[in-house]
Design a protein around this motif. Structure first.
Motif, PDB file in Angstrom:
ATOM      1  N   UNK A 122       0.806  -1.217   0.000  1.00 56.25           N
ATOM      2  CA  UNK A 122       0.000   0.000   0.000  1.00 56.25           C
ATOM      3  C   UNK A 122       0.844   1.275   0.000  1.00 56.25           C
ATOM      4  N   UNK A 123       2.158   1.126  -0.219  1.00 60.58           N
ATOM      5  CA  UNK A 123       3.069   2.279  -0.264  1.00 60.58           C
ATOM      6  C   UNK A 123       2.865   3.181   0.961  1.00 60.58           C
ATOM      7  N   UNK A 124       2.887   2.544   2.134  1.00 59.50           N
ATOM      8  CA  UNK A 124       2.655   3.248   3.390  1.00 59.50           C
ATOM      9  C   UNK A 124       3.688   4.352   3.608  1.00 59.50           C
ATOM     10  N   UNK A 132       8.039  10.110   4.634  1.00 56.51           N
ATOM     11  CA  UNK A 132       8.843   9.109   3.926  1.00 56.51           C
ATOM     12  C   UNK A 132       8.099   7.779   3.847  1.00 56.51           C
ATOM     13  N   UNK A 133       8.492   6.970   2.870  1.00 53.41           N
ATOM     14  CA  UNK A 133       7.942   5.619   2.783  1.00 53.41           C
ATOM     15  C   UNK A 133       8.442   4.797   3.963  1.00 53.41           C
ATOM     16  N   UNK A 134       7.587   3.965   4.501  1.00 50.57           N
ATOM     17  CA  UNK A 134       7.919   3.174   5.691  1.00 50.57           C
ATOM     18  C   UNK A 134       8.550   1.824   5.352  1.00 50.57           C
ATOM     19  N   UNK A 135       8.411   1.379   4.111  1.00 47.87           N
ATOM     20  CA  UNK A 135       8.907   0.050   3.739  1.00 47.87           C
ATOM     21  C   UNK A 135      10.405  -0.137   4.005  1.00 47.87           C
ATOM     22  N   UNK A 136      11.279   0.811   3.661  1.00 50.45           N
ATOM     23  CA  UNK A 136      12.707   0.552   3.886  1.00 50.45           C
ATOM     24  C   UNK A 136      13.064   0.275   5.343  1.00 50.45           C
TER      25      UNK A 136
END
Length: 169
Positions: A122-124, A132-136
């Protein structure tokens, strides 16, 4: 112990040592980010990314360094009685606690994987001005939990070997 277990223990210990030594330097990255934040505020320059970047760096620092801390015995331990016990009694106690830790880390890993999958799917983004994106950071944290799980299993193997009277060096 079978050779495959000895190989696993040596591989995990070496890998976690290397990642842990790398992670130790992340503290300097965090200091640099916070120094930049202080300087930018003195000159009234906008830097809304600094606090969150420092938080992410700190999270990576302790999650990637956790397995190394576990390996070197730098984690917190109530040493009131433990220090006076025999090697065998410590190994028994460590075996029991390693099993409990493995179960706990298994749940943590499951939660990390589902949270990371959600963040990617979901590109949180963070709910801050920088967003910022949370995935990294979730990937790094989940990897840190995986490393701690692997180290806990390695410690369990070492404790069992100690109980059998054939320690893994």
């Amino acid at each position: 112990m079978p050779d495959v277990i000895k190989t696993y223990v040596r591989f995990v210990d070496t890998f976690n040592r290397r990642v842990g030594l790398f992670a130790m330097y992340l503290i300097f990255a965090m200091f640099a980010i916070l120094l930049y934040s202080s300087v930018s505020k003195a000159f009234h320059l906008p830097a809304n990314w600094t606090l969150e970047s420092a938080q992410f760096t700190m999270a990576a620092y302790y999650m990637l360094g956790g397995a190394f801390a576990m390996q070197t015995g730098d984690h917190v331990r109530m040493d009131l009685f433990y220090g006076t016990w025999s090697v065998r009694k410590r190994a028994i106690f460590d075996t029991v606690t390693a099993v409990a830790l493995i179960v706990f880390l298994g749940f943590m890993l499951y939660g990390g994987i589902t949270s990371t999958t959600y963040a990617i799917q979901f590109k949180e983004k963070s709910f801050t001005a920088w967003a910022p994106y949370m995935a990294p950071i979730k990937i790094v944290m989940t990897f840190g939990v995986l490393m701690m799980l692997a180290q806990a299993i390695s410690s369990l193997f070492k404790d069992i070997a100690e109980l059998r009277g054939r320690p893994i060096a």
